[in-house]
Scaffold this motif. Structure first.
Motif, PDB file in Angstrom:
ATOM      1  N   GLU A 397       0.860  -1.181   0.000  1.00  0.00           N
ATOM      2  CA  GLU A 397       0.000   0.000   0.000  1.00  0.00           C
ATOM      3  C   GLU A 397       0.894   1.228   0.000  1.00  0.00           C
ATOM      4  OE1 GLU A 397      -2.830  -0.080   3.136  1.00  0.00           O
ATOM      5  OE2 GLU A 397      -3.555  -2.097   2.676  1.00  0.00           O
ATOM      6  N   PHE A 398       0.432   2.274  -0.642  1.00  0.00           N
ATOM      7  CA  PHE A 398       1.258   3.481  -0.740  1.00  0.00           C
ATOM      8  C   PHE A 398       0.368   4.702  -0.576  1.00  0.00           C
ATOM      9  CE2 PHE A 398       3.529   6.867  -2.984  1.00  0.00           C
ATOM     10  CZ  PHE A 398       4.800   6.738  -2.429  1.00  0.00           C
ATOM     11  N   SER A 399       0.681   5.554   0.395  1.00  0.00           N
ATOM     12  CA  SER A 399      -0.126   6.751   0.645  1.00  0.00           C
ATOM     13  C   SER A 399       0.711   8.016   0.806  1.00  0.00           C
ATOM     14  CB  SER A 399      -0.991   6.546   1.896  1.00  0.00           C
ATOM     15  OG  SER A 399      -0.179   6.301   3.028  1.00  0.00           O
ATOM     16  N   GLU A 400       2.018   7.915   0.652  1.00  0.00           N
ATOM     17  CA  GLU A 400       2.885   9.082   0.827  1.00  0.00           C
ATOM     18  C   GLU A 400       2.463  10.217  -0.112  1.00  0.00           C
ATOM     19  OE1 GLU A 400       7.530  10.347  -0.057  1.00  0.00           O
ATOM     20  OE2 GLU A 400       7.013   8.231   0.207  1.00  0.00           O
ATOM     21  N   ASN A 401       2.168  11.369   0.470  1.00  0.00           N
ATOM     22  CA  ASN A 401       1.791  12.597  -0.260  1.00  0.00           C
ATOM     23  C   ASN A 401       0.453  12.488  -0.988  1.00  0.00           C
ATOM     24  OD1 ASN A 401       4.200  13.634   0.600  1.00  0.00           O
ATOM     25  ND2 ASN A 401       5.162  13.729  -1.412  1.00  0.00           N
ATOM     26  N   LEU A 402      -0.187  11.329  -0.972  1.00  0.00           N
ATOM     27  CA  LEU A 402      -1.445  11.153  -1.700  1.00  0.00           C
ATOM     28  C   LEU A 402      -2.606  11.498  -0.770  1.00  0.00           C
ATOM     29  CD1 LEU A 402      -0.630   7.842  -3.603  1.00  0.00           C
ATOM     30  CD2 LEU A 402      -0.354  10.203  -4.389  1.00  0.00           C
ATOM     31  N   THR A 403      -2.831  12.785  -0.608  1.00  0.00           N
ATOM     32  CA  THR A 403      -3.837  13.262   0.338  1.00  0.00           C
ATOM     33  C   THR A 403      -5.187  13.436  -0.340  1.00  0.00           C
ATOM     34  OG1 THR A 403      -3.240  15.563  -0.115  1.00  0.00           O
ATOM     35  CG2 THR A 403      -2.077  14.453   1.677  1.00  0.00           C
ATOM     36  N   TYR A 417       0.917   6.728 -12.214  1.00  0.00           N
ATOM     37  CA  TYR A 417       0.611   8.157 -12.160  1.00  0.00           C
ATOM     38  C   TYR A 417      -0.678   8.290 -11.358  1.00  0.00           C
ATOM     39  CZ  TYR A 417       4.277   8.445 -15.618  1.00  0.00           C
ATOM     40  OH  TYR A 417       5.496   8.353 -16.241  1.00  0.00           O
ATOM     41  N   ALA A 418      -0.569   8.887 -10.169  1.00  0.00           N
ATOM     42  CA  ALA A 418      -1.680   8.880  -9.211  1.00  0.00           C
ATOM     43  C   ALA A 418      -2.054  10.301  -8.824  1.00  0.00           C
ATOM     44  CB  ALA A 418      -1.305   8.089  -7.959  1.00  0.00           C
ATOM     45  N   LEU A 419      -3.365  10.574  -8.865  1.00  0.00           N
ATOM     46  CA  LEU A 419      -3.854  11.898  -8.459  1.00  0.00           C
ATOM     47  C   LEU A 419      -3.767  12.071  -6.952  1.00  0.00           C
ATOM     48  CD1 LEU A 419      -4.864  11.839 -11.375  1.00  0.00           C
ATOM     49  CD2 LEU A 419      -6.992  12.875 -10.584  1.00  0.00           C
ATOM     50  N   SER A 420      -3.569  13.316  -6.538  1.00  0.00           N
ATOM     51  CA  SER A 420      -3.522  13.626  -5.118  1.00  0.00           C
ATOM     52  C   SER A 420      -4.378  14.843  -4.840  1.00  0.00           C
ATOM     53  CB  SER A 420      -2.081  13.897  -4.670  1.00  0.00           C
ATOM     54  OG  SER A 420      -2.036  14.283  -3.310  1.00  0.00           O
TER      55      SER A 420
END
Length: 660
Positions: A397-403, A417-420
């Motif tokens: 799982e990855f959540s760094e900076n993905l607020t 490429y992930a939206l934040s």
């Protein structure tokens, strides 16, 4: 003043907004007025029946990021970016969950200037000149709704006509004055004799189909036969339909390109002052309709279904993954090798209310799903091993900076490429899926900027940025020297509605045209937050010609009456578009595109998923469509995963009935 309805999907993270009889959510003021640049703290409180404030309640404030409007953060700090009237929604997420609204009105700035636009070097007598006035206020925003007063110092030379048009009458000089709210601008006009005596006109073809583009070539000559290269030639057409029940219609551009909506004979005209010429062309029926058959369904009737992705697995079989919306964070995996017997083979449940987006890597080994509404507010994405989709396993799982929840993701060459927070996207290296790491990011710097989606093709990221339109960003193509670690924007296009929700690139090999199809997302009729009522959407697809990257322009569109676009796909010159309550539309986009694609008869087929056992019975709300190995797979918000198949192309225009 235009009113913008603010609706955010995140608001529906709960399955309903319960209102207790003994407590309620009150806002300090239901109406707030602001000036551009001003910051205001919006306040709310939960009170009991006597009006006493109840402590230990959280408050979350939401505004839209979908139209680059004024910005409100989750704590209720509102910053006035742009004039308009906006609705802010306040949630108290305790038990019970409560909701209230605040209307924020931002006062417009004073007008700063008026621009006349590009004026030709030579203005010929007898040739009218339409002005393209641009009104800008002191905050830097264009104000197209404001009316400019135009006057002429010499009406015998230049007269003023409605809609900012100058009537050029005879040789001479005149001064045009534009006034609005105390701002005055002037334009000097010098009219010269019209040298044009004759126009030579030809078309690149005399017979085609409705929707085909006829290209005109017009040459203006003086009385000695010399070409007048800067002649302002105007094009028009008249027509006679082959079908008495259909009025002749079409579109002709200022460059001399014509496309007919209905089969018929059309007279194409070129004029410049007193000189004129015409050619006659014939548009035949496009005749491309094909039968479409429902093949299979993977039913999901206990929750909403979101996006889908179909791929060939490492074992050679075909699989699909679908997400869920406003529910329990489940992603479903399906065996679709037999499209008539879609089989649910596994599921993965994560800490989220919504798994909005699902993607699978090019080699079919890794899936990425997005998360919104996690219990600890740490959303982000989940990386899953799908080398055996019957035993899908979470790798990391990855959540760094993905607020703020990840709404959309895309996998391209070992990067996600992930939206934040609906404002930017990060490029995340997943060469080692167990240890993802951020290597780059892309974010606009425009006021109130926002993003909804990103799609990668051939090393170019196409991000849909609502009112900022589509952004073309080099993330490895080389056209602008960009890499995943250093994304470089090199082109963009925005249109007035500000509703750009999705984008898909397409190059027509025959014409050499490079297009990007842009889709709106709008809910003018509202959307039930609990998702238990049938929904209706609006918005359509915009075809943008990006052949000249420095001068993109909208050339065509596809619209379905009383329905709205969502996600779409292009393969082999065919567009597969999900239109929410309008189902899946299959559209011919071969050749050069111009005008109204639906009226031109370019729709090949359509199918609407209706399920009496759906989460909302018989309420089609199609989310996305994807062609795969001769079938069309599509997900529906209320009924799960479906498959359909187009009948083969019928040769020689044979009627469908004769080909059965």
């Amino acid at each position: 003043m235009k009113k913008f309805l603010i609706f955010v999907f995140v608001l529906s993270l709960s399955v309903g907004f319960l209102q207790a009889q003994d407590i309620s959510l009150k806002v300090k003021s239901e109406k707030v007025s602001m000036k551009i640049g001003q910051t205001v703290q919006l306040d709310a409180s939960v009170v009991d029946a006597s009006g006493k404030k109840i402590a230990d309640r959280d408050y979350i404030f939401y505004s839209t990021n979908g139209s680059a409007l004024s910005v409100v953060d989750s704590t209720g700090v509102a910053t006035a970016i742009r004039h308009g009237e906006y609705e802010v929604i306040v949630i108290s997420p305790g038990a019970p969950q409560l909701r209230s609204n605040i209307t924020v009105t931002v006062e417009a700035a004073a007008i700063a200037k008026v621009d006349f636009g590009v004026i030709p070097k030579n203005i010929y007598a007898g040739v009218n000149l339409p002005l393209k006035l641009t009104v800008t206020d002191k905050a830097g925003f264009e104000r197209p709704e404001r009316i400019v007063e135009l006057t002429s110092s010499n009406e015998d030379v230049v007269a003023i006509a409605p809609f900012d048009k100058l009537i050029i009458k005879e040789k001479g000089k005149a001064k045009i004055t534009a006034k609005i709210e105390g701002v005055t601008e002037t334009l000097d006009i010098n009219v010269i004799e019209n040298p044009i005596a004759k126009i030579l006109l030809k078309s690149d073809m005399v017979e085609g189909r409705s929707g085909d583009v006829f290209t005109l070539t017009a040459v203006a000559l003086d009385k000695n036969g010399n070409e007048i290269k800067d002649a302002p030639i105007n094009y028009s057409f008249t027509g006679e339909s082959f079908d008495v029940s259909a009025a002749p219609s079409g579109i002709i551009t200022k460059e001399g390109k014509f496309a007919a909506d209905a089969p018929g004979l059309y007279v194409l005209n070129a004029t410049c002052g007193p000189a004129a010429a015409s050619v006659t062309v014939q548009a035949n029926s496009r005749n491309i309709a094909r039968k479409i058959d429902l093949v299979g369904q993977g039913s999901v009737n206990n929750k909403h279904t979101s996006d889908l992705w179909v791929w060939e697995g490492v074992d050679g079989k075909d699989y699909a993954v679908t997400g869920t919306w406003g529910a329990d964070g489940t992603a479903y995996f399906w065996d679709v090798t037999d499209p008539a017997g879609i089989e649910l083979i596994d599921s993965v449940k994560v800490d989220a209310r919504t798994v909005n987006d699902v993607k699978v890597s090019e080699d079919g080994r890794v899936a990425v799903i997005s998360r919104e509404g996690a219990s600890n507010r740490k959303n982000g994405l989940v990386i899953i091993d799908v080398s055996n989709p019957r035993d899908a396993k979470v790798i990391s799982e990855f959540s760094e900076n993905l607020t703020g929840g990840v709404h959309n993701v895309f996998i391209y060459k070992n990067h996600v490429y992930a939206l934040s927070a609906g404002r930017k996207y990060y490029s995340i290296n997943i060469e080692d899926p167990a240890n993802p790491r951020i290597v780059g990011e892309f974010e606009l710097d425009t006021p109130g900027h926002a993003i909804h989606d990103v799609w990668i093709h051939d090393g170019i990221a196409y991000s849909s940025n609502w009112s900022d339109g589509v952004q073309l960003v080099d993330v490895g193509n080389g056209i602008a020297g960009g890499t995943p670690a250093n994304p470089v924007q090199f082109a963009s296009y925005a249109y007035p509605s500000g509703s750009n929700h999705a984008a898909f690139p397409y190059k027509d090999e025959k014409s050499g045209k490079f297009y990007v199809i842009l889709g709106d997302e709008e809910f003018p009729y509202g959307l039930d937050p609990d998702g238990r009522k049938p929904g209706r959407a609006a918005g359509f697809l915009h075809v943008i010609d990006f052949t000249d990257l420095k001068n993109p322009k909208e050339v065509a569109w596809f619209q379905v009456p009383f329905a709205g676009s969502h996600n779409f796909w292009i393969e082999d010159d065919i567009l597969y578009a999900a239109f929410y309550n309008g189902g899946v539309r299959v559209v011919d986009i071969s050749g050069e595109l111009l005008g109204d694609l639906n009226r031109q008869g370019r729709e090949i087929a359509w199918i609407v998923p209706e399920d009496p056992d759906g989460f909302v019975a018989n309420a089609p709300f199609t989310w996305g469509a994807q062609p795969h190995k001769g079938h069309i797979f599509y997900s529906d918000w209320n009924s799960g995963l479906w498959s359909a198949k187009l009948a083969p192309v019928v040769p020689n225009n044979t009627k469908l009935e004769e080909a059965k």
